[in-house]
Design an enzyme around this catalytic site. Structure first.
Site, mmCIF file in Angstrom:
data_model
loop_
_atom_site.group_PDB
_atom_site.id
_atom_site.type_symbol
_atom_site.label_atom_id
_atom_site.label_comp_id
_atom_site.label_asym_id
_atom_site.label_seq_id
_atom_site.Cartn_x
_atom_site.Cartn_y
_atom_site.Cartn_z
ATOM 1 N N TYR A 50 -13.160 -4.188 11.615
ATOM 2 C CA TYR A 50 -11.858 -3.532 11.436
ATOM 3 C C TYR A 50 -11.002 -3.738 12.673
ATOM 4 O O TYR A 50 -9.816 -4.100 12.579
ATOM 5 C CB TYR A 50 -12.034 -2.038 11.165
ATOM 6 C CG TYR A 50 -10.710 -1.310 11.057
ATOM 7 C CD1 TYR A 50 -9.927 -1.431 9.912
ATOM 8 C CD2 TYR A 50 -10.229 -0.535 12.115
ATOM 9 C CE1 TYR A 50 -8.696 -0.783 9.820
ATOM 10 C CE2 TYR A 50 -9.009 0.110 12.026
ATOM 11 C CZ TYR A 50 -8.241 -0.019 10.881
ATOM 12 O OH TYR A 50 -7.017 0.609 10.793
ATOM 13 N N GLY A 79 0.810 -1.218 0.000
ATOM 14 C CA GLY A 79 0.000 0.000 0.000
ATOM 15 C C GLY A 79 0.839 1.261 0.000
ATOM 16 O O GLY A 79 0.533 2.225 0.704
ATOM 17 N N ALA A 80 1.887 1.284 -0.828
ATOM 18 C CA ALA A 80 2.865 2.375 -0.778
ATOM 19 C C ALA A 80 2.546 3.537 -1.711
ATOM 20 O O ALA A 80 3.347 4.466 -1.819
ATOM 21 C CB ALA A 80 4.260 1.837 -1.103
ATOM 22 N N SER A 83 -0.039 5.646 -1.420
ATOM 23 C CA SER A 83 -0.737 6.757 -0.772
ATOM 24 C C SER A 83 -0.558 6.665 0.732
ATOM 25 O O SER A 83 -0.111 5.643 1.267
ATOM 26 C CB SER A 83 -2.239 6.741 -1.117
ATOM 27 O OG SER A 83 -2.857 5.571 -0.594
ATOM 28 N N SER A 93 -3.415 -0.762 14.747
ATOM 29 C CA SER A 93 -4.179 0.430 15.103
ATOM 30 C C SER A 93 -4.559 0.359 16.573
ATOM 31 O O SER A 93 -4.745 -0.732 17.129
ATOM 32 C CB SER A 93 -5.444 0.525 14.245
ATOM 33 O OG SER A 93 -6.361 1.476 14.779
#
Length: 327
Positions: free
Chosen positions: A208, A46-47, A49, A183
């Protein structure tokens, strides 16, 4: 007078917020300040953004060979061009040394994960750092190509398979590092082994959180399995960051201006949010440190449910079957 007073108050408040943002950014030292990653290869999922792009930019600045593993190749190529342009003059002045490579990787497809890893193993003689960064946040109920609930499938299972397929290369390149982006919202998650695919009940927020708890349990169990190999594994939370991760969150139209102001004032920028990833990927301070959880470049305590080794091992065993590592 009232409109003039209101305007003055808004302008004054805006200036104060701007000053506070500037002071906060100025007071935060760069995680990779003074470090060099020359000769090291880093994979970041996921590089193109957000946090991933910020980490890629900084590690490239530190002269690493950075492989951007991204679902949308066109967007990734565009991001790579922008990063190269941003660093171009400075790199030339400092002698260069870094390299940016784009590879297609869709974590919602085990086939894509396997193809990506096959190419890496064919082309890369070493892998020094793997940053499991990509994620999807509070999306409507949908499934991956392989039939997994999207958040659990992308955030946990895709990275689980990716990491396992690259373990041999990481071991051969030791000392090497695995960085798992989780997270703080893991605190609200539970591992329900009776409904890992959320087919009985789906709550996008809780799912999530469950995927982020799974990230931490995975990192903990992997660190245990890799003891003595020279490969370290640590997880982290980036804080609250202004990225496109929340694209599936609906904010009322009238509330958007206030939300944008609050997020600009109090949320971290992607570069600020990526500091702990960069720190764990590059800092000599964490050489040999493994199985820990970090925030703001410091080790933090976990809730007991994130340190439950029995749950971590059971999740590992089930994940191996789900992704096809065990039949």
């Amino acid at each position: 007078m009232a409109p003039a007073a209101l305007t003055a108050a808004l302008l004054g408040g805006g200036l104060l917020l701007a000053a506070w943002r500037w002071l906060r950014a100025a007071a935060r030292p760069g995680a990779g300040a003074g470090a060099s990653m020359r000769g090291k290869t880093v994979i970041i999922t996921g590089a193109n953004s957000g946090l991933g792009r910020a980490a890629a930019t900084e590690l490239l600045r530190m002269q690493a060979r950075v492989i951007m593993g991204c679902r949308d190749r066109a967007r990734a190529e565009r991001a790579a061009r922008e990063i190269r342009a941003e660093l171009g003059e400075r790199e030339a002045a400092e002698g260069g040394g870094g390299e940016l490579v784009v590879r297609e990787l869709d974590l919602a497809s085990l086939r894509s994960v396997r193809a990506f890893c096959h190419r890496v193993l064919q082309e890369e003689p070493r892998l020094d750092v793997l940053i499991n960064n990509a994620g999807i946040f509070q999306c409507p109920y949908m499934k991956t190509e392989d039939g997994f609930e999207m958040q659990f499938g992308v955030n946990h299972l895709g990275h689980f398979l990716l990491t396992n397929l690259l373990l041999g290369l990481l071991k051969n390149s030791a000392p090497s590092r695995i960085v798992v982006v989780s997270s703080k919202l893991y605190k609200y998650g539970e591992i329900n082994f009776e409904d890992l695919n959320s087919e009985i009940n789906y709550n996008k927020s809780f799912c999530y959180s469950r995927s982020k708890l799974a990230n931490i349990l995975f990192a903990r169990e992997l660190a245990r399995r890799l003891e003595g190999t020279g490969v370290t594994v640590n997880s982290l939370h980036p804080g609250i960051v202004r990225t496109n991760l929340g694209r599936h969150v609906n904010i009322p139209l009238l509330a958007k201006p206030l939300f944008n102001l609050v997020s600009w004032a109090f949320f971290k920028t992607p570069l600020e949010g990526a500091q702990t990833s960069i720190y764990l990927a590059s800092s000599p301070d964490v050489e040999g440190v493994s199985g820990k959880y970090f925030g703001d470049c410091k080790e933090e305590e976990l809730l007991p449910k994130a340190m439950d080794d029995l749950v971590a091992r059971k999740l590992w065993d089930i994940s191996e079957v789900m992704v096809g590592l065990l039949k």
